[in-house]
Design an enzyme around this catalytic site. Structure first.
Site, mmCIF file in Angstrom:
data_model
loop_
_atom_site.group_PDB
_atom_site.id
_atom_site.type_symbol
_atom_site.label_atom_id
_atom_site.label_comp_id
_atom_site.label_asym_id
_atom_site.label_seq_id
_atom_site.Cartn_x
_atom_site.Cartn_y
_atom_site.Cartn_z
ATOM 1 N N GLY A 137 0.823 -1.197 0.000
ATOM 2 C CA GLY A 137 0.000 0.000 0.000
ATOM 3 C C GLY A 137 0.861 1.253 0.000
ATOM 4 N N CYS A 138 0.248 2.383 -0.370
ATOM 5 C CA CYS A 138 1.019 3.622 -0.500
ATOM 6 C C CYS A 138 1.443 4.177 0.856
ATOM 7 C CB CYS A 138 0.219 4.649 -1.301
ATOM 8 S SG CYS A 138 -1.475 4.904 -0.732
ATOM 9 N N PHE A 139 0.513 4.318 1.799
ATOM 10 C CA PHE A 139 0.889 4.737 3.144
ATOM 11 C C PHE A 139 1.906 3.756 3.734
ATOM 12 C CE2 PHE A 139 -3.017 7.456 4.231
ATOM 13 C CZ PHE A 139 -2.276 8.605 4.407
ATOM 14 N N ALA A 140 1.650 2.466 3.537
ATOM 15 C CA ALA A 140 2.528 1.442 4.107
ATOM 16 C C ALA A 140 3.942 1.575 3.567
ATOM 17 C CB ALA A 140 1.982 0.051 3.813
ATOM 18 N N CYS A 142 5.478 4.287 2.345
ATOM 19 C CA CYS A 142 6.105 5.505 2.849
ATOM 20 C C CYS A 142 6.541 5.340 4.306
ATOM 21 C CB CYS A 142 5.134 6.672 2.702
ATOM 22 S SG CYS A 142 5.885 8.285 2.960
#
Length: 328
Positions: A137-140, A142
């Site tokens: 995932g994107c948040f994950a 980062c």
């Protein structure tokens, strides 16, 4: 010279599908075999993704040819598993899934397929030998890139406080109240505080490197009034000096072509439109403060998926991904 990799894309009309096309249409080692979109079958890709006018004359299709080497699933969460259940794919075809369906250990298998968690800075060698990838995932992505070097040294010994802000494209292309310009512009909001779904994959990755980890990850996600990018600001109590911390981070990321440690403060425009991640560290009293930034649609989705494809097929890891930031 090896034959070009034949790639198929499912869900090509959305944001991640569009970014996948933007990368692959110029990838030196890839031929786009087909782009599937049930809602746009027969339409020119460039009529939907107008930034590709002049780059491709391909049209969306409704069928799923099997004479390909890799299949990208650019579909919503929960839809990848449904798609595979309804559309058997030849076992010889490698699959890279951009949804969250196969990211967690307990959900990483589907029939005869087993999915490897596709964060190259964590699972580089596993990805190279994998046939199926669960793209992070994107948040994950980062947040993990801000914490992996500490976990690798067993140095997350206090709870971590995380505040991360994402652009509007993180919500996908489907309209929702919080994605309308009139709501999002000049606005800021918090959602899913302490309960965001990406916490599960972050925790699994950190435990992979630091099995003794028991400290809480306090994650506050925010919706930002901008289009692309994620900035994560994190801190924890730490006895490390600033120079010790930089040495740990620089050593960890030294062999990874897309994640860079900056000794100067960083901002989103340095990474938007690229597959880069930048990490900056500061020390404030007893607290270690970490900032990490990525483009949510590239390093947080389609760019990382192509990075994984490059590793799986023995290509240069940065093939097709040497993209310049839109810095002004």
């Amino acid at each position: 010279m090896m034959d070009k990799i034949k790639a198929g894309i499912i869900g090509g009309a959305g944001y991640t599908g569009g970014e996948m096309l933007r990368i692959l249409v110029n990838h030196p080692n890839v031929e786009i075999a087909f782009v599937n979109s049930t809602s746009n079958a027969g339409n020119l890709i460039s009529d939907v993704h107008t930034d590709l006018i002049g780059d491709t004359d391909l049209r969306f299709v409704n069928d799923i040819p099997q004479d390909i080497d890799v299949l990208f699933l650019c579909v919503g969460h929960g839809d990848a598993k449904k798609f595979l259940a309804a559309n058997p794919i030849n076992e010889s075809i490698k699959i890279i899934d951009l949804s969250q369906d196969f990211r967690l250990h307990e959900k990483c298998t589907f029939e005869k397929r087993s999915f490897v968690y596709g964060l190259p800075e964590l699972n580089h060698d596993k990805i190279k030998s994998a046939s199926n990838i669960a793209n992070p995932g994107c948040f994950a992505t980062c947040i993990q890139l801000g914490l992996l070097p500490l976990a690798a040294k067993g140095l997350i010994q206090n709870e971590v406080h995380i505040n991360a802000t994402t652009g509007s494209t993180g919500a996908g292309q489907s309209l929702a109240t919080t994605s309308h310009f009139s709501w999002r512009n000049n606005n800021l909001s918090i959602y899913k505080a302490f309960e965001h779904q990406h916490l599960n994959e972050i925790s699994e990755s950190l435990l992979q490197l630091q099995p003794s980890l028991t400290e809480a990850l306090n994650f506050i996600p925010q919706r930002g009034a901008f289009t692309r990018g994620i900035l994560a600001a994190m801190y924890l109590e730490s006895e490390l000096t600033l120079e010790e911390a930089y040495t740990i981070y620089e050593d960890y990321y030294g062999a990874h072509p897309f994640t860079h440690v900056s000794r100067k403060n960083i901002d989103l425009k340095q990474v938007v439109n690229t597959n880069k991640a930048l990490v900056h560290i500061e020390k404030h009293g007893g607290k270690l403060f970490i900032i990490s930034i990525i483009d949510n649609l590239l390093k947080g989705a389609s760019g990382q998926a192509v990075q994984n494809m490059n590793l799986m097929f023995g290509l240069k890891e940065d093939a097709g991904l040497k993209l310049k930031a839109a810095n002004f």
